[in-house]
Design an enzyme around this catalytic site. Sequence first.
Site, PDB file in Angstrom:
ATOM      1  N   ASP A  98       0.910  -1.225   0.252  1.00  0.00           N
ATOM      2  CA  ASP A  98       0.260  -0.337   0.168  1.00  0.00           C
ATOM      3  C   ASP A  98       0.612   1.254   0.386  1.00  0.00           C
ATOM      4  OD1 ASP A  98      -2.022   2.012  -0.025  1.00  0.00           O
ATOM      5  OD2 ASP A  98      -3.292   1.185   1.893  1.00  0.00           O
ATOM      6  N   ALA A  99       0.781   1.416  -0.805  1.00  0.00           N
ATOM      7  CA  ALA A  99       2.422   2.681  -0.947  1.00  0.00           C
ATOM      8  C   ALA A  99       1.539   3.598  -1.962  1.00  0.00           C
ATOM      9  CB  ALA A  99       4.056   2.603  -1.999  1.00  0.00           C
ATOM     10  N   LYS A 100       0.533   3.862  -2.384  1.00  0.00           N
ATOM     11  CA  LYS A 100      -0.360   4.692  -3.444  1.00  0.00           C
ATOM     12  C   LYS A 100       0.383   5.704  -4.476  1.00  0.00           C
ATOM     13  CE  LYS A 100      -4.102   4.410  -0.244  1.00  0.00           C
ATOM     14  NZ  LYS A 100      -3.482   3.765   1.235  1.00  0.00           N
ATOM     15  N   ARG A 101       1.595   4.990  -5.026  1.00  0.00           N
ATOM     16  CA  ARG A 101       2.466   5.774  -6.164  1.00  0.00           C
ATOM     17  C   ARG A 101       2.020   6.164  -7.222  1.00  0.00           C
ATOM     18  NH1 ARG A 101       4.879   6.480  -1.118  1.00  0.00           N
ATOM     19  NH2 ARG A 101       7.193   4.892  -1.246  1.00  0.00           N
TER      20      ARG A 101
END
Length: 295
Positions: A98-101
């Site tokens: 879960d990094a939402k890059r």
Amino acid sequence: MTTAPLPFGARLRAAMDARGPLCVGIDPHASLLTSWGLSDDVAGLERFARTVVEALADRVAVLKPQSAFFERFGSRGTAVLEDVVAQARAAGALVLMDAKRGDIGSTMAAYAATYLDPASPLFSDAVTVSPYLGYGSLQPAVDLAREHGGGLFALALTSNPEGREVQHAVRGDGRSVAATVLDHLREENAREAAEVPAATGPSAPLGSFGAVVGATLGDLSAYPLGIGGPLLAPGIGAQGATPADLPAVFGAAVREVVPSVSRGVLRHGPGVAALRSEAQRWADEVRAAAVQEGH
């Protein structure tokens, strides 16, 4: 001859069929560390994360570490995250980072390589991404996911109130921004289905390109949620949604939903047995809700 990697969507479907349709977040909030009797430092972080992996990685379909809670401790926290990813995958769980890059060009390519290149110490099965620099900006991640059998979950209809001003905005062609993102993901999954033979199993096959859709949003029948890929549904548990709410929110797409629970499971630690029991309870309730919708 090198065998092509099995696509993420096929691996996800198999894991959900075998272990139950549940994603458990690894979110080491300072408050959770304290409630477990741990110090808010790298030692506490490591103890917390390893306990969750020990308890759940051999029985939960997906584990979702939230990278920010590791990154806040700098390089030593990132080293813990690397260990978590490797140990969880070795135990059979799929790891969704879960990094939402989200970025453009070579920077997006670097983000993609961080999580989707097998040579990276943070190599994961899938990663969350933000399409709000334009869906096309995600192309490096799409390409790398296809090459290595990885998956993406693009933010589409998030549960935070601020998201509406962007996601519900209407384009000149009458489509909302969120619907446009869903349409792109549907096209990605259709392409994968045309290129890769579907894996067999008791459930319909899944594509590898999913959307993040909040479980707290109520009736979403106006949106084309049937994208041929998974729908990651945060909001179960501490944010107020329950498994029984899923059919009303997702309708016929409920069988493609991967509910994400974090505090609802983690607050029952640090005992391994309690964490396992609670994760199983959530998985059973989600499966029952999906079966009920199917009837």
